[in-house]
Write an enzyme that holds these catalytic residues in place. Sequence first.
Site, short mmCIF file in Angstrom:
data_model
loop_
_atom_site.label_atom_id
_atom_site.label_comp_id
_atom_site.label_asym_id
_atom_site.label_seq_id
_atom_site.Cartn_x
_atom_site.Cartn_y
_atom_site.Cartn_z
N GLU A 156 -37.55 -58.96 7.01
CA GLU A 156 -36.49 -57.65 7.26
C GLU A 156 -37.28 -56.96 6.17
O GLU A 156 -36.44 -55.59 6.18
CB GLU A 156 -35.73 -59.04 6.30
CG GLU A 156 -34.94 -59.94 7.79
CD GLU A 156 -35.77 -61.23 6.96
OE1 GLU A 156 -35.08 -61.89 8.26
OE2 GLU A 156 -36.31 -61.61 6.08
N GLY A 171 -40.25 -45.61 -6.43
CA GLY A 171 -40.15 -45.53 -8.06
C GLY A 171 -40.11 -47.89 -8.35
O GLY A 171 -40.20 -48.13 -8.89
#
Length: 615
Positions: free
Chosen positions: A356, A115
């Site tokens: 990351e 989402g």
Amino acid sequence: MNTGELVELGQQLRVDSVRAAAAAGSGHPTSSMSAADLMAVLFARHFHYDFERPDHPGNDRFVLSKGHASPLMYAVYKAAGAIDDEELLTFRENGSRLEGHPTPRRLPWVETATGSLGQGFPVGVGIAMAGKRLEHAGYRVWVLCGDSELAEGSVWEAAEHGAYEHLDNLTLIVDVNRLGQRGPTRHGHDLDAYARRFQGFGWHTVEVDGHDVDAVDRAYGEALSTKGQPTVILARTLKGKGVASIEDREGLHGKPLPEADEAIAELGGSRDLRVRVQPPSTDVAPRPGDRGRPELPRWGKGEEAATRDAFGEALSALGTARGDIVVLDGEVGDSTRAEAFAKEHPERYFECYIAEQQMVAAAVGMAARGWTPYAATFAAFLTRAHDFIRMASVSGSGLALVGSHAGVAIGQDGPSQMGLEDLAMMRAVHGSTVLYPCDANQTARLVAGMAGLDGIRYLRTSRGASEVIYGPDEEFPVGGSKVLRSSGRDRLTLVAAGVTVPEALAAAEALDGEGIAVRVIDLYSVKPVDRETLRSAAEETGCLMTVEDHHPEGGLGDAVAEAFADGRPVPRLVRLGVRTMPGSASPAEQLHAAGIDAESIAAAGRLLVGEAIVS
């Protein structure tokens, strides 16, 4: 299913998407309609799954990266017999399993919460890495992505890493429907523009008409036969496909169709076709088992050791004892000391490089497959992956995150490398555990204990060496603390964690020499916090002073203050933290400049006790 039946199934998925959104009065039916044929062919012809056993190790894995197209996903579940029509029409209702964006907390067939666009694909890369490198399994990972989310940088971290890992068990399906939320996407229907980008990263690309079910079928077959590289299927589609008044029209994103009944009639009306999804493979390799309790490293009291060193050694020992432990690194394993695990268990160590977001996403994917991931980088750099950490919590994912080089105590590298916001960030994550050890034995115990916890776990480590103050057999329960110094004469309590614990002890010793008795609490569990010990200290000493190598907002001081947020009297509370922007200086100079070294703590303690006497 033959061609005609596939076409009919696609229409059924469109109709049910429209019906679900109409019943809810909200949702994204047009985004669902564009990808309906892609899903029909996938689940009817190529997907292997047992809906009765969603945890079957041979199941293929499907990730809906464009999570707003959830009506389409639920329509597929209905066609597969996993839910019925009555439940389909509870879409977005309070208490329904069929949320606006699917989550594994509610539905066992969902791999990860999506989402927040640009996340499902990177998580899919992590699942595929688990299948290929850890499980050596034959299942495939299929990800349905929208063209709008290809603007996210995390998508291209995933594209590069998927190709680098040669994930030929991964197929990305891009629903290129041209329209985003507010208008056309950057490249519209230019499939070649997308193909060039993926080819540049080393992907096999297939361009296809996403509404030609036979062409889509052939594209999936090509993906299955491609070896040595992942495949992306770039499918040209139309948003709102099948209903002339809305097809390829702007301004309808995220809205139920204005004339749902007429649209359903135009699509041929409701149907009740059933999909017989092919069963998964039963040829599954066994998972590595446990070998008993880990033999953790041990340090004697008075020795000098950095908590990051203790982390690396303890993690390696934990990996020896537990075959489910995997470690992910952001190309700083020599600094975080995660490389100790790599040397002992290279088959369970994953170098994600300076990416990351992909590192955390891969950890989420591996956790979804039942592995226990530890992902480590500098504390400052985990901030870049915060949205992935937030969504991991939405998924109910179990991750152990480790941030090293925290605070001004790292010294000369300066503020860009200093984690000064990490405790606040991690405390704000729903259901998280936040730990900040001060010595090597404490670190080793907490590293091992993290493996048995649920949800998001965060451990903060320090760069420099510090004196070992605890014995190797000391226990450190989560939610606990250690009272390192106390008496019946205490007039002040110092609450510290990590690098400020030895500073607080030194300050207490200095104040004691001046006749001011001071209690010292090592609050190594920052969340959950030891409320009872803090409340007792407040009642018995009257004054609390927190000392943290972190900005004052959201860290140790706020954690302590919240222990008194239940209406009881709040004690005198002073918070020492990093309130200025640091520069380059030695660790000792940094601590002094921030006002959190022993000398500064003692000075603040004298002032606080003096004010208390006067008042």
